[in-house]
Design a protein around this motif. Sequence first.
Motif, PDB file in Angstrom:
ATOM      1  N   GLU A  57      52.247  40.295  32.347  1.00 44.03           N
ATOM      2  CA  GLU A  57      52.512  40.674  33.738  1.00 44.03           C
ATOM      3  C   GLU A  57      53.071  42.096  33.813  1.00 44.03           C
ATOM      4  O   GLU A  57      52.698  42.873  34.703  1.00 44.03           O
ATOM      5  CB  GLU A  57      53.482  39.674  34.389  1.00 44.03           C
ATOM      6  CG  GLU A  57      53.922  40.108  35.770  1.00 44.03           C
ATOM      7  CD  GLU A  57      53.933  38.972  36.808  1.00 44.03           C
ATOM      8  OE1 GLU A  57      53.654  37.812  36.475  1.00 44.03           O
ATOM      9  OE2 GLU A  57      54.217  39.281  37.987  1.00 44.03           O
ATOM     10  N   SER A  60      50.235  44.520  33.448  1.00 40.76           N
ATOM     11  CA  SER A  60      49.491  44.605  34.717  1.00 40.76           C
ATOM     12  C   SER A  60      50.234  45.500  35.690  1.00 40.76           C
ATOM     13  O   SER A  60      49.644  46.360  36.343  1.00 40.76           O
ATOM     14  CB  SER A  60      49.379  43.238  35.398  1.00 40.76           C
ATOM     15  OG  SER A  60      48.704  42.346  34.585  1.00 40.76           O
ATOM     16  N   LYS A  61      51.523  45.271  35.791  1.00 40.22           N
ATOM     17  CA  LYS A  61      52.338  46.013  36.749  1.00 40.22           C
ATOM     18  C   LYS A  61      52.292  47.512  36.442  1.00 40.22           C
ATOM     19  O   LYS A  61      52.136  48.346  37.335  1.00 40.22           O
ATOM     20  CB  LYS A  61      53.784  45.496  36.697  1.00 40.22           C
ATOM     21  CG  LYS A  61      54.683  46.123  37.750  1.00 40.22           C
ATOM     22  CD  LYS A  61      56.037  45.447  37.796  1.00 40.22           C
ATOM     23  CE  LYS A  61      57.114  46.372  38.378  1.00 40.22           C
ATOM     24  NZ  LYS A  61      56.639  47.352  39.360  1.00 40.22           N
ATOM     25  N   TRP A  63      49.949  49.126  34.968  1.00 41.43           N
ATOM     26  CA  TRP A  63      48.602  49.624  35.284  1.00 41.43           C
ATOM     27  C   TRP A  63      48.463  49.831  36.797  1.00 41.43           C
ATOM     28  O   TRP A  63      47.950  50.850  37.261  1.00 41.43           O
ATOM     29  CB  TRP A  63      47.578  48.605  34.778  1.00 41.43           C
ATOM     30  CG  TRP A  63      46.152  49.012  34.901  1.00 41.43           C
ATOM     31  CD1 TRP A  63      45.516  49.972  34.161  1.00 41.43           C
ATOM     32  CD2 TRP A  63      45.178  48.453  35.779  1.00 41.43           C
ATOM     33  NE1 TRP A  63      44.197  50.043  34.529  1.00 41.43           N
ATOM     34  CE2 TRP A  63      43.965  49.128  35.514  1.00 41.43           C
ATOM     35  CE3 TRP A  63      45.200  47.459  36.753  1.00 41.43           C
ATOM     36  CZ2 TRP A  63      42.782  48.826  36.200  1.00 41.43           C
ATOM     37  CZ3 TRP A  63      44.024  47.167  37.426  1.00 41.43           C
ATOM     38  CH2 TRP A  63      42.836  47.835  37.156  1.00 41.43           C
ATOM     39  N   LEU A  64      48.946  48.864  37.565  1.00 42.48           N
ATOM     40  CA  LEU A  64      48.864  48.957  39.028  1.00 42.48           C
ATOM     41  C   LEU A  64      49.756  50.083  39.546  1.00 42.48           C
ATOM     42  O   LEU A  64      49.374  50.814  40.465  1.00 42.48           O
ATOM     43  CB  LEU A  64      49.276  47.615  39.659  1.00 42.48           C
ATOM     44  CG  LEU A  64      48.359  46.420  39.352  1.00 42.48           C
ATOM     45  CD1 LEU A  64      49.041  45.104  39.727  1.00 42.48           C
ATOM     46  CD2 LEU A  64      47.025  46.549  40.072  1.00 42.48           C
ATOM     47  N   TYR A 111      41.782  44.181  32.622  1.00 40.52           N
ATOM     48  CA  TYR A 111      42.830  44.166  33.648  1.00 40.52           C
ATOM     49  C   TYR A 111      42.495  43.216  34.790  1.00 40.52           C
ATOM     50  O   TYR A 111      43.394  42.689  35.434  1.00 40.52           O
ATOM     51  CB  TYR A 111      43.135  45.583  34.135  1.00 40.52           C
ATOM     52  CG  TYR A 111      44.165  46.247  33.254  1.00 40.52           C
ATOM     53  CD1 TYR A 111      45.462  45.757  33.230  1.00 40.52           C
ATOM     54  CD2 TYR A 111      43.842  47.310  32.431  1.00 40.52           C
ATOM     55  CE1 TYR A 111      46.418  46.324  32.413  1.00 40.52           C
ATOM     56  CE2 TYR A 111      44.798  47.891  31.606  1.00 40.52           C
ATOM     57  CZ  TYR A 111      46.087  47.387  31.602  1.00 40.52           C
ATOM     58  OH  TYR A 111      47.031  47.944  30.797  1.00 40.52           O
ATOM     59  N   THR A 115      45.293  40.737  35.944  1.00 43.31           N
ATOM     60  CA  THR A 115      45.851  40.708  37.292  1.00 43.31           C
ATOM     61  C   THR A 115      45.596  39.354  37.946  1.00 43.31           C
ATOM     62  O   THR A 115      46.361  38.916  38.798  1.00 43.31           O
ATOM     63  CB  THR A 115      45.284  41.836  38.180  1.00 43.31           C
ATOM     64  OG1 THR A 115      43.867  41.817  38.123  1.00 43.31           O
ATOM     65  CG2 THR A 115      45.785  43.190  37.714  1.00 43.31           C
ATOM     66  N   ASP A 116      44.521  38.694  37.525  1.00 42.04           N
ATOM     67  CA  ASP A 116      44.237  37.359  38.036  1.00 42.04           C
ATOM     68  C   ASP A 116      45.353  36.374  37.661  1.00 42.04           C
ATOM     69  O   ASP A 116      45.632  35.429  38.402  1.00 42.04           O
ATOM     70  CB  ASP A 116      42.903  36.867  37.451  1.00 42.04           C
ATOM     71  CG  ASP A 116      42.023  36.270  38.522  1.00 42.04           C
ATOM     72  OD1 ASP A 116      41.989  36.827  39.635  1.00 42.04           O
ATOM     73  OD2 ASP A 116      41.367  35.255  38.248  1.00 42.04           O
ATOM     74  N   SER A 118      48.478  37.446  37.137  1.00 41.32           N
ATOM     75  CA  SER A 118      49.769  38.047  37.498  1.00 41.32           C
ATOM     76  C   SER A 118      49.921  38.143  39.001  1.00 41.32           C
ATOM     77  O   SER A 118      49.991  39.239  39.555  1.00 41.32           O
ATOM     78  CB  SER A 118      49.882  39.437  36.881  1.00 41.32           C
ATOM     79  OG  SER A 118      49.600  39.392  35.498  1.00 41.32           O
ATOM     80  N   VAL A 122      50.636  41.609  41.428  1.00 40.15           N
ATOM     81  CA  VAL A 122      49.607  42.040  42.378  1.00 40.15           C
ATOM     82  C   VAL A 122      50.161  42.036  43.802  1.00 40.15           C
ATOM     83  O   VAL A 122      49.971  42.995  44.556  1.00 40.15           O
ATOM     84  CB  VAL A 122      48.349  41.148  42.275  1.00 40.15           C
ATOM     85  CG1 VAL A 122      47.384  41.447  43.396  1.00 40.15           C
ATOM     86  CG2 VAL A 122      47.681  41.341  40.919  1.00 40.15           C
ATOM     87  N   HIS A 125      52.291  44.994  44.287  1.00 39.85           N
ATOM     88  CA  HIS A 125      51.453  46.195  44.363  1.00 39.85           C
ATOM     89  C   HIS A 125      50.851  46.343  45.762  1.00 39.85           C
ATOM     90  O   HIS A 125      50.893  47.424  46.363  1.00 39.85           O
ATOM     91  CB  HIS A 125      50.344  46.079  43.315  1.00 39.85           C
ATOM     92  CG  HIS A 125      49.324  47.163  43.349  1.00 39.85           C
ATOM     93  ND1 HIS A 125      49.628  48.482  43.078  1.00 39.85           N
ATOM     94  CD2 HIS A 125      47.987  47.140  43.601  1.00 39.85           C
ATOM     95  CE1 HIS A 125      48.530  49.218  43.177  1.00 39.85           C
ATOM     96  NE2 HIS A 125      47.520  48.425  43.491  1.00 39.85           N
TER      97      HIS A 125
END
Lengths: 198, 198
Positions: A57, A60-61, A63-64, A111, A115-116, A118, A122, A125
Amino acid sequence: MAPTPETLTAERILEATEEVLRRHGPAKATVVDVARALGVSHGSVYRHFRTKAALREAVSKRWLDRTSRALAGIAADSGRDPAARLRDWLAALFEAKRRKAGDDPELFATYMVLTDESGGAVAEHLADLVGQLTRIVRDGVESGAFAVPGPAETEARALFHATGRFHDPCYAREWKRPGVEDEFEAVVELLLRGLAAR
Amino acid sequence: MAPTPETLTAERILEATEEVLRRHGPAKATVVDVARALGVSHGSVYRHFRTKAALREAVSKRWLDRTSRALAGIAADSGRDPAARLRDWLAALFEAKRRKAGDDPELFATYMVLTDESGGAVAEHLADLVGQLTRIVRDGVESGAFAVPGPAETEARALFHATGRFHDPCYAREWKRPGVEDEFEAVVELLLRGLAAR
């Protein structure tokens, strides 16, 4: 030389995790792979991220956040014409997503899996992006350039939803098609007319 | 009693194919299954549809056409206020897609596989829908209710793209969330303000 545990920061773990994900894919990447890539024990990684899910997670964060940070400057530039800022902001979002999807399609697919999983990262974000849009809409209403019937946040969310074709990953295939720029322009112009004071 | 070959119409084959797809799923359904369900030889099916791909495309087209036919009446109703027609048309499209996705999720998933293979049928369907929207926009411009800077078709396409969240199957998950109706309203109102003559 292997790095000492003292130099092991969360940021270094996240970087290594991205690299491991790139190499092994999202299904196979493990915390042990990440620890091995850093030359540390997996216990050291768990001291920073308590579970594999928390680590994924956080990746992901990160990256976002790269996308939202790039846009924050446009949203905060209160001195500029709100219509121009809105146009630039939407174009910068489209461009950032398109670059992520086009430059490294495998990492992008990775990703998408992450993100799916997380939902929290998301949702945060999306709230951040809608918050940036809300700021632009509010500035426009205050300057008299925009006139909206309800709260600025409702309009901001509508703008975000109405431009999904140009930032939502489920449309990534469309972003390579010729003509997509014109489609983007037509939607943005229609939305700007909808915001403009009469 | 098994039907005689004389009574074997394209429509009956398409109905049986949908039933076979529902039962076996898109990966396993064969022309032989369809022929068996109809009590005819597979040669009889091939006399109507020359390949399995052609049959699958025709089934997709039939499924897509059910939606466009339901909307065509609203688009053609030139006597009515264009803004009200546009609102109703977009709401009817959202409702039709939502019903398809919600009432029979398995069949919907099957059709997602099929339409993914049937580029031609999908392109035709989208052109049909944008054509219907173009008619509403043009009527609005002619009556003086709408004012648009370019061709009506460009606006129609922008309207279609800006409402993708409420008809594109990649958002089917969102359609069950509470609040999605309000999101739809906010987008439609913003778009209508963008079309309205000043």
